[in-house]
Write a protein that holds these residues in place. Structure first.
Motif, PDB file in Angstrom:
ATOM      1  N   TYR A 112       0.873  -1.227   0.211  1.00  0.00           N
ATOM      2  CA  TYR A 112      -0.105  -0.453  -0.068  1.00  0.00           C
ATOM      3  C   TYR A 112       0.960   1.425   0.129  1.00  0.00           C
ATOM      4  O   TYR A 112       1.589   1.416   0.329  1.00  0.00           O
ATOM      5  N   GLU A 113       0.902   2.472  -1.354  1.00  0.00           N
ATOM      6  CA  GLU A 113       1.268   3.817  -0.597  1.00  0.00           C
ATOM      7  C   GLU A 113       0.475   4.720   0.124  1.00  0.00           C
ATOM      8  O   GLU A 113      -1.436   4.356  -0.086  1.00  0.00           O
ATOM      9  N   ILE A 114       0.372   5.255   1.601  1.00  0.00           N
ATOM     10  CA  ILE A 114       0.197   5.933   2.085  1.00  0.00           C
ATOM     11  C   ILE A 114      -0.340   7.346   1.860  1.00  0.00           C
ATOM     12  O   ILE A 114       0.966   8.127   2.179  1.00  0.00           O
ATOM     13  N   SER A 115      -1.009   8.223   1.110  1.00  0.00           N
ATOM     14  CA  SER A 115      -0.246   9.458   1.098  1.00  0.00           C
ATOM     15  C   SER A 115      -1.504  10.037   0.601  1.00  0.00           C
ATOM     16  O   SER A 115      -2.888   9.513   0.178  1.00  0.00           O
TER      17      SER A 115
ATOM     18  N   VAL B 232     -16.273   9.703   1.410  1.00  0.00           N
ATOM     19  CA  VAL B 232     -14.641   9.483   1.989  1.00  0.00           C
ATOM     20  C   VAL B 232     -13.578   9.964   1.807  1.00  0.00           C
ATOM     21  O   VAL B 232     -13.997  10.823   1.023  1.00  0.00           O
ATOM     22  N   TYR B 233     -12.639  10.202   2.779  1.00  0.00           N
ATOM     23  CA  TYR B 233     -11.447  10.994   1.901  1.00  0.00           C
ATOM     24  C   TYR B 233     -10.087   9.571   1.843  1.00  0.00           C
ATOM     25  O   TYR B 233     -10.438   8.739   2.563  1.00  0.00           O
ATOM     26  N   LEU B 234      -9.906   9.603   0.905  1.00  0.00           N
ATOM     27  CA  LEU B 234      -8.305   8.398   0.595  1.00  0.00           C
ATOM     28  C   LEU B 234      -7.484   9.016   0.616  1.00  0.00           C
ATOM     29  O   LEU B 234      -7.130  10.168   1.106  1.00  0.00           O
ATOM     30  N   PHE B 235      -6.585   8.421   1.375  1.00  0.00           N
ATOM     31  CA  PHE B 235      -5.330   8.417   2.068  1.00  0.00           C
ATOM     32  C   PHE B 235      -4.418   6.738   1.538  1.00  0.00           C
ATOM     33  O   PHE B 235      -3.296   6.832   2.291  1.00  0.00           O
TER      34      PHE B 235
ATOM     35  N   ASP C 253      -5.434   0.611  -8.450  1.00  0.00           N
ATOM     36  CA  ASP C 253      -6.049   1.450  -7.659  1.00  0.00           C
ATOM     37  C   ASP C 253      -7.765   0.613  -7.545  1.00  0.00           C
ATOM     38  O   ASP C 253      -9.074   0.320  -7.025  1.00  0.00           O
ATOM     39  N   ARG C 254      -7.736  -0.902  -7.142  1.00  0.00           N
ATOM     40  CA  ARG C 254      -8.331  -2.252  -6.848  1.00  0.00           C
ATOM     41  C   ARG C 254      -8.243  -2.617  -5.442  1.00  0.00           C
ATOM     42  O   ARG C 254      -8.896  -3.010  -4.702  1.00  0.00           O
ATOM     43  N   SER C 255      -7.968  -1.935  -4.640  1.00  0.00           N
ATOM     44  CA  SER C 255      -8.170  -1.979  -2.969  1.00  0.00           C
ATOM     45  C   SER C 255      -6.972  -0.530  -2.489  1.00  0.00           C
ATOM     46  O   SER C 255      -6.302  -0.152  -2.513  1.00  0.00           O
ATOM     47  N   CYS C 256      -8.231   0.679  -1.851  1.00  0.00           N
ATOM     48  CA  CYS C 256      -8.261   2.099  -1.464  1.00  0.00           C
ATOM     49  C   CYS C 256      -8.654   1.896  -0.695  1.00  0.00           C
ATOM     50  O   CYS C 256      -8.801   1.190   0.344  1.00  0.00           O
ATOM     51  N   LEU C 257      -8.282   2.574   0.955  1.00  0.00           N
ATOM     52  CA  LEU C 257      -8.082   3.039   1.645  1.00  0.00           C
ATOM     53  C   LEU C 257      -8.749   4.296   1.546  1.00  0.00           C
ATOM     54  O   LEU C 257      -7.785   5.337   1.938  1.00  0.00           O
ATOM     55  N   ALA C 258      -9.931   4.821   2.993  1.00  0.00           N
ATOM     56  CA  ALA C 258     -10.200   5.833   3.101  1.00  0.00           C
ATOM     57  C   ALA C 258     -11.246   6.002   4.318  1.00  0.00           C
ATOM     58  O   ALA C 258     -11.371   4.399   5.696  1.00  0.00           O
ATOM     59  N   ILE C 259     -11.247   7.580   4.667  1.00  0.00           N
ATOM     60  CA  ILE C 259     -11.575   7.478   6.458  1.00  0.00           C
ATOM     61  C   ILE C 259     -13.952   8.302   6.029  1.00  0.00           C
ATOM     62  O   ILE C 259     -13.188   8.113   5.342  1.00  0.00           O
ATOM     63  N   ASP C 260     -14.186   7.750   6.604  1.00  0.00           N
ATOM     64  CA  ASP C 260     -15.805   8.264   6.236  1.00  0.00           C
ATOM     65  C   ASP C 260     -15.372  10.150   6.832  1.00  0.00           C
ATOM     66  O   ASP C 260     -15.695  10.093   7.874  1.00  0.00           O
TER      67      ASP C 260
ATOM     68  N   ASP D 237     -16.585   8.154  12.840  1.00  0.00           N
ATOM     69  CA  ASP D 237     -16.425   6.774  12.752  1.00  0.00           C
ATOM     70  C   ASP D 237     -15.036   6.843  12.861  1.00  0.00           C
ATOM     71  O   ASP D 237     -14.433   7.283  11.649  1.00  0.00           O
ATOM     72  N   ARG D 238     -13.600   5.816  13.379  1.00  0.00           N
ATOM     73  CA  ARG D 238     -12.999   6.136  13.744  1.00  0.00           C
ATOM     74  C   ARG D 238     -12.318   4.684  12.753  1.00  0.00           C
ATOM     75  O   ARG D 238     -11.212   4.484  12.603  1.00  0.00           O
ATOM     76  N   ARG D 239     -13.334   4.035  11.867  1.00  0.00           N
ATOM     77  CA  ARG D 239     -12.745   2.676  10.895  1.00  0.00           C
ATOM     78  C   ARG D 239     -12.245   3.603   9.960  1.00  0.00           C
ATOM     79  O   ARG D 239     -12.362   4.272   9.103  1.00  0.00           O
ATOM     80  N   ILE D 240     -10.846   2.605   9.278  1.00  0.00           N
ATOM     81  CA  ILE D 240     -11.067   2.656   7.622  1.00  0.00           C
ATOM     82  C   ILE D 240     -11.472   1.616   6.636  1.00  0.00           C
ATOM     83  O   ILE D 240     -12.148   0.684   7.007  1.00  0.00           O
TER      84      ILE D 240
END
Length: 204
Positions: free
Chosen positions: A106-109, A127-130, A137-144, A150-153
């Protein structure tokens, strides 16, 4: 107008310094424990935390208001320094079609990649992409952002979001919670690929 130098607003420290950042922070105890686990896995590496100027910059560039908990997490312990690719062992929660992340890094940016993606993820999914798989882009991580307490990723594939938009389906239905918090995510990192190509495997 001069370019914004993000590195000016990151504090870099060794494992001992990072541990002191965590102990002196006001993040919840479960986050402290996850941060400690992350640091303990990579005692030879250096770490970074971000100050308010940089966090404000993220907000200004993407015209968002980051949840207070996310700002506090990144201000306590953001990532490895220098910028590196990160591999996780598994998601905390089941449910993602990509339940076994495998060997992907993963790239965390923090930040949307372009205006089109910003419109899709902020304007429709809220959501906010980070983070995302390196060069994919087949797996992206974001916050709500719709529920900032909600503190989940959340994890998703960008192509699923585009399909939802095309089929007039709610985009948020493609979001899957995979970690309890940002600190929980860091606690699941098991391998770091440094800029020079060296790979560091978790010590514990």
């Amino acid at each position: 107008m001069t370019d914004f130098d993000e590195n000016r607003y990151r504090e870099i420290g060794d494992a001992a310094a990072a541990a002191s950042w965590v102990e002196n922070s006001s993040v919840p105890e479960e986050d402290k424990e996850a941060f400690r686990h992350f640091i303990g896995r990579f005692p030879s590496l250096r770490f970074a935390r971000e100050d308010d100027v940089l966090l404000d910059h993220y907000e200004a560039v993407d015209q968002v208001e980051l949840p207070a908990w996310f700002r506090e997490s990144r201000a306590t312990l953001a990532t490895i320094a220098p910028y590196s690719l990160l591999r996780i062992d598994a998601f905390r929660f089941d449910g993602s079609p990509r339940e076994t992340p495998g060997q992907e890094y993963y790239e965390i940016s923090p930040g949307y990649i372009n205006e089109e993606i910003r419109d899709l993820l902020l304007g429709h999914a809220r959501v906010y992409l980070f983070g995302q798989w390196f060069a994919s882009d087949r797996s992206c991580l974001a916050i709500d952002l719709e529920n900032p307490e909600d503190r989940r990723i959340f994890e998703f594939a960008l192509e699923d979001m585009y399909d939802d938009e095309a089929e007039d389906r709610p985009l948020r239905e493609s979001l899957t919670p995979v970690f309890a918090s940002y600190a929980d995510l860091l606690g699941h990192i098991v391998e770091v690929r440094l800029p020079n190509g060296d790979v560091v495997t978790a010590a514990t």
